[in-house]
Design a protein around this motif. Structure first.
Motif, PDB file in Angstrom:
ATOM      1  N   PRO A  50      34.935  50.678  35.314  1.00  0.00           N
ATOM      2  CA  PRO A  50      34.047  50.991  34.530  1.00  0.00           C
ATOM      3  C   PRO A  50      33.930  50.624  32.400  1.00  0.00           C
ATOM      4  CG  PRO A  50      33.802  52.998  35.595  1.00  0.00           C
ATOM      5  CD  PRO A  50      35.106  52.098  36.517  1.00  0.00           C
ATOM      6  N   ALA A  51      33.166  50.209  31.586  1.00  0.00           N
ATOM      7  CA  ALA A  51      33.004  49.976  31.175  1.00  0.00           C
ATOM      8  C   ALA A  51      33.732  51.690  30.405  1.00  0.00           C
ATOM      9  CB  ALA A  51      32.115  49.900  30.390  1.00  0.00           C
ATOM     10  N   GLN A  52      34.930  51.788  28.989  1.00  0.00           N
ATOM     11  CA  GLN A  52      35.075  52.720  28.932  1.00  0.00           C
ATOM     12  C   GLN A  52      36.519  52.295  27.870  1.00  0.00           C
ATOM     13  OE1 GLN A  52      37.770  55.126  31.058  1.00  0.00           O
ATOM     14  NE2 GLN A  52      38.347  54.169  32.277  1.00  0.00           N
ATOM     15  N   LEU A  53      35.222  53.540  26.222  1.00  0.00           N
ATOM     16  CA  LEU A  53      35.871  53.017  25.295  1.00  0.00           C
ATOM     17  C   LEU A  53      36.027  51.356  24.859  1.00  0.00           C
ATOM     18  CD1 LEU A  53      38.842  55.842  24.503  1.00  0.00           C
ATOM     19  CD2 LEU A  53      36.616  55.568  23.473  1.00  0.00           C
ATOM     20  N   GLY A  54      35.142  50.074  25.023  1.00  0.00           N
ATOM     21  CA  GLY A  54      35.085  49.243  24.834  1.00  0.00           C
ATOM     22  C   GLY A  54      35.688  48.215  25.787  1.00  0.00           C
ATOM     23  N   ILE A  55      36.248  48.791  26.729  1.00  0.00           N
ATOM     24  CA  ILE A  55      37.167  47.658  27.693  1.00  0.00           C
ATOM     25  C   ILE A  55      36.370  48.065  29.090  1.00  0.00           C
ATOM     26  CG2 ILE A  55      39.454  47.195  29.014  1.00  0.00           C
ATOM     27  CD1 ILE A  55      40.513  48.737  26.121  1.00  0.00           C
ATOM     28  N   VAL A  56      36.414  47.020  30.417  1.00  0.00           N
ATOM     29  CA  VAL A  56      36.118  46.565  31.307  1.00  0.00           C
ATOM     30  C   VAL A  56      36.977  45.832  32.216  1.00  0.00           C
ATOM     31  CG1 VAL A  56      34.534  44.801  30.907  1.00  0.00           C
ATOM     32  CG2 VAL A  56      34.401  46.068  33.316  1.00  0.00           C
ATOM     33  N   THR A  57      37.807  46.168  33.241  1.00  0.00           N
ATOM     34  CA  THR A  57      38.343  46.085  34.089  1.00  0.00           C
ATOM     35  C   THR A  57      38.080  45.254  35.469  1.00  0.00           C
ATOM     36  OG1 THR A  57      39.786  46.890  35.413  1.00  0.00           O
ATOM     37  CG2 THR A  57      40.258  46.548  33.121  1.00  0.00           C
ATOM     38  N   PHE A  58      38.016  43.987  35.633  1.00  0.00           N
ATOM     39  CA  PHE A  58      37.403  43.414  37.452  1.00  0.00           C
ATOM     40  C   PHE A  58      37.634  42.439  37.560  1.00  0.00           C
ATOM     41  CE2 PHE A  58      35.804  39.350  33.943  1.00  0.00           C
ATOM     42  CZ  PHE A  58      36.220  40.105  32.915  1.00  0.00           C
ATOM     43  N   ARG A  59      37.164  41.756  39.153  1.00  0.00           N
ATOM     44  CA  ARG A  59      38.177  40.576  39.363  1.00  0.00           C
ATOM     45  C   ARG A  59      36.918  40.176  40.435  1.00  0.00           C
ATOM     46  NH1 ARG A  59      42.733  40.746  42.651  1.00  0.00           N
ATOM     47  NH2 ARG A  59      41.829  40.570  44.483  1.00  0.00           N
ATOM     48  N   TYR A  60      37.735  38.744  40.479  1.00  0.00           N
ATOM     49  CA  TYR A  60      36.969  37.598  41.112  1.00  0.00           C
ATOM     50  C   TYR A  60      36.913  38.161  42.598  1.00  0.00           C
ATOM     51  CZ  TYR A  60      34.525  33.145  42.888  1.00  0.00           C
ATOM     52  OH  TYR A  60      34.261  32.448  42.965  1.00  0.00           O
ATOM     53  N   SER A  61      35.379  37.946  43.382  1.00  0.00           N
ATOM     54  CA  SER A  61      36.180  38.920  44.788  1.00  0.00           C
ATOM     55  C   SER A  61      35.462  38.074  45.714  1.00  0.00           C
ATOM     56  CB  SER A  61      35.904  40.419  44.496  1.00  0.00           C
ATOM     57  OG  SER A  61      34.723  40.815  44.454  1.00  0.00           O
ATOM     58  N   ALA A  62      35.145  36.866  45.779  1.00  0.00           N
ATOM     59  CA  ALA A  62      34.196  36.077  46.723  1.00  0.00           C
ATOM     60  C   ALA A  62      34.551  36.290  47.990  1.00  0.00           C
ATOM     61  CB  ALA A  62      33.985  34.366  46.315  1.00  0.00           C
ATOM     62  N   SER A  63      33.563  36.282  48.864  1.00  0.00           N
ATOM     63  CA  SER A  63      33.440  36.902  50.188  1.00  0.00           C
ATOM     64  C   SER A  63      34.140  35.268  50.891  1.00  0.00           C
ATOM     65  CB  SER A  63      32.678  37.250  51.108  1.00  0.00           C
ATOM     66  OG  SER A  63      31.547  36.486  50.603  1.00  0.00           O
ATOM     67  N   ARG A  64      34.119  33.817  50.546  1.00  0.00           N
ATOM     68  CA  ARG A  64      34.936  33.180  51.097  1.00  0.00           C
ATOM     69  C   ARG A  64      35.771  32.784  50.912  1.00  0.00           C
ATOM     70  NH1 ARG A  64      31.353  31.834  47.019  1.00  0.00           N
ATOM     71  NH2 ARG A  64      32.489  30.567  45.154  1.00  0.00           N
ATOM     72  N   CYS A  65      36.735  33.741  49.978  1.00  0.00           N
ATOM     73  CA  CYS A  65      38.203  33.336  49.848  1.00  0.00           C
ATOM     74  C   CYS A  65      38.865  34.687  50.391  1.00  0.00           C
ATOM     75  CB  CYS A  65      38.371  33.418  48.693  1.00  0.00           C
ATOM     76  SG  CYS A  65      37.459  32.345  47.306  1.00  0.00           S
ATOM     77  N   SER A  66      40.528  34.210  50.809  1.00  0.00           N
ATOM     78  CA  SER A  66      41.056  34.962  51.452  1.00  0.00           C
ATOM     79  C   SER A  66      41.481  35.952  50.068  1.00  0.00           C
ATOM     80  CB  SER A  66      42.427  34.285  52.194  1.00  0.00           C
ATOM     81  OG  SER A  66      42.860  33.807  50.791  1.00  0.00           O
ATOM     82  N   PRO A  67      42.099  36.967  50.758  1.00  0.00           N
ATOM     83  CA  PRO A  67      42.932  37.696  49.503  1.00  0.00           C
ATOM     84  C   PRO A  67      43.910  36.843  48.748  1.00  0.00           C
ATOM     85  CG  PRO A  67      42.732  39.329  51.514  1.00  0.00           C
ATOM     86  CD  PRO A  67      41.850  37.975  51.951  1.00  0.00           C
ATOM     87  N   LYS A  68      44.599  36.552  49.585  1.00  0.00           N
ATOM     88  CA  LYS A  68      45.840  35.458  48.923  1.00  0.00           C
ATOM     89  C   LYS A  68      45.135  34.617  47.673  1.00  0.00           C
ATOM     90  CE  LYS A  68      49.831  33.015  50.254  1.00  0.00           C
ATOM     91  NZ  LYS A  68      50.112  31.691  50.713  1.00  0.00           N
TER      92      LYS A  68
END
Ligand SMILES: Cc1ncc(COP(=O)(O)O)c(C=O)c1O
Length: 485
Positions: free
Chosen positions: A402-420
């Motif tokens: 989550p956002a902390q000190l001005g930085i947020v990290t995240f991922r594209y994680s569409a369920s239709r895609c495989s982990p690879k």
């Protein structure tokens, strides 16, 4: 001496001098270029589009024996050199750590260069020395360090960390590094490892402990490692805490660490190059509680205090240790050795010749006022929260930290895609954003997974800059999904 040479050197060209009129003309053009940069930045792409072959050819021409008209040179600077940079001060630059800068400080740097201030000794620069002392003392108070603390401005966080570690090595080990061990979490900035290498520590003397589930140094793991090292005959000597990691903005438990370090006789250095500026606002002070107990601290005004490069700062709890580490007095400098009151900053760090970095901070604080800086820092914290909320509202995205000190990290994680597929998309997307040019995010790896990262510390960023960036990320990721099918 050849006849006539003395006369020749009086001519303006060979004295490397311009007429007042020419200086004025050049000065006005340069200032206009800078104003235009500030004014038009928002409407420009964040990253340049260029042909590397052409760039090399254009900029590696041999130097000429005779000078060229300044207009032509300036034109080349504008087009080929400054036209080919990524804009870290752009309101939609969210990658790495942005450098928002400000115009007043740019003018201050111009003045410092114009007067060619030598800020290494009191004798040569009593006024600038007092300004630097005042600014350092302001940081000391901001971080609630005791009045024994002192420090200096350096080029940036890497040199601030190196300087602090050199002081720790000298004060605790008398520079004998054999068997001494340094500890940090695996989220520590790479400059710490490089600094330790330069100071004579080998890789086996630096323990980067796996961070906890919030990417912080775990006190219990640290206690365990220190005890094991002591039992094995090693000499635990220093802990490097992160006060705002580059990856996620996480902050190590500073109060717990300082208590432990005191009990164990360890030096505690906090790398606040990124995060410590947030001490200006309430949110930051809460997150960074315990910073007042460290032995040394890095803090970079060229990051979250909106100063142009290069400006880092290092503070040491007992400023006498800086002088004990760095002081040297050759006979040709004896004229600078005045009283204790008359500080020579060359005694506090690696540089003898050093520029007047403090002026830009001093002038910008005077012109804009503390409140403007406080609000600008708070805004950076709030904008990362806006980014987090926006991402949470979209179905295909997952918040990693989550956002902390001005930085947020995240991922594209569409369920239709495989982990690879998802791994590949989260890696490829940065290059797509660079091609697109509208804004810039960066990627990193957390727990072995590719993630994206936004750092939102530019006070000129708007909520719609954030919204539009995330919309583009979403569109580009969907496109990559289709291309991969
Ligand atoms: C936490 C931290 N420490 C140190 C540094 C190094 O600072 P500099 O690039 O100014 O040398 C950075 C740079 O981003 C950083 O984020």
């Amino acid at each position: 001496m050849e006849e006539g040479l003395l006369m020749d050197t009086m001519q303006s060209d060979t004295a490397l001098q311009l007429s007042a009129e020419k200086m004025r003309e050049l000065g006005h053009q340069v200032v206009e270029m800078i104003i235009d940069h500030f004014e038009s930045l928002r409407n420009k792409p964040v990253s340049p589009k260029f042909d590397p072959e052409k760039l090399r050819a254009d900029l590696r021409e041999p130097l000429l024996e005779h000078g060229s008209p300044v207009e032509l040179v300036l034109q080349k600077v504008r087009q080929d050199i400054l036209g080919n940079i990524m804009h870290l001060d752009h309101p939609r630059f969210f990658a790495f750590v942005p450098g928002p800068s400000n115009f007043v400080s740019v003018m201050a740097d111009t003045l410092a260069a114009g007067f060619n201030v030598f800020a290494g000794t009191w004798l040569e620069a009593p006024g600038p020395t007092e300004v630097e002392l005042a600014m350092i003392d302001w940081f000391r108070q901001l971080c609630s360090l005791p009045d024994t603390a002192g420090g200096l401005f350096v080029s940036g966080g890497s040199v601030a960390n190196l300087t602090a570690l050199a002081v720790a090595r000298h004060s605790r080990l008398r520079d004998q590094v054999k068997d001494a061990v340094v500890y940090s979490s695996d989220q520590v900035h790479s400059s710490v490892e490089r600094g330790l290498r330069l100071l004579g520590f080998d890789r086996a003397q630096f323990r980067k402990l796996p961070s906890d589930d919030r990417f912080r140094l775990s006190l219990s793991d640290l206690q365990h490692e220190v005890a094991a090292d002591r039992a094995a005959g090693m000499i635990p000597f220093c802990v490097v805490a992160s006060a705002g990691t580059t990856n996620t903005g996480s902050v190590d438990p500073l109060s717990d660490l300082s208590r432990f370090c005191r009990e164990e006789g360890l030096w505690l250095h906090a790398d606040g190059a990124y995060g410590a500026s947030s001490m200006l606002c309430e949110e930051g002070r809460t997150i960074l509680r315990g910073i007042e107990d460290v032995d040394s601290l890095s803090l970079d005004p060229h990051k979250w205090l909106f100063q142009p490069y290069e400006m880092g700062c290092v503070l040491v709890r007992d400023r006498r240790q800086l002088k004990e580490t760095f002081h040297s007095m050759p006979e040709y400098l004896r004229d600078i050795d005045l009283s204790e009151e008359e500080v020579n900053f060359c005694d506090y760090g690696i540089q003898l010749t050093r520029s007047f970095r403090a002026l830009k901070l001093w002038m910008s604080l005077r012109v804009f006022g503390l409140r403007a800086f406080r609000e600008a820092v708070s805004r950076g914290i709030a904008l990362a929260e806006v980014a987090e909320e926006t991402l949470r509202s979209l179905p295909d995205w997952q918040i990693v930290t989550p956002a902390q000190l001005g930085i947020v990290t995240f991922r594209y994680s569409a369920s239709r895609c495989s982990p690879k597929e998802l791994e590949a998309i989260n890696q490829k997307i940065v290059a797509e954003m660079i091609k697109d040019g509208f804004s810039m995010v960066s990627s990193t790896v957390l727990r072995g997974q590719n993630v994206l990262r936004m750092c939102t510390i530019n006070p000129r960023t708007t909520e719609s800059d954030i919204g539009e960036t995330i919309q583009r990320l979403d569109r580009l990721c969907s496109k990559l999904t289709l291309e991969d099918k």
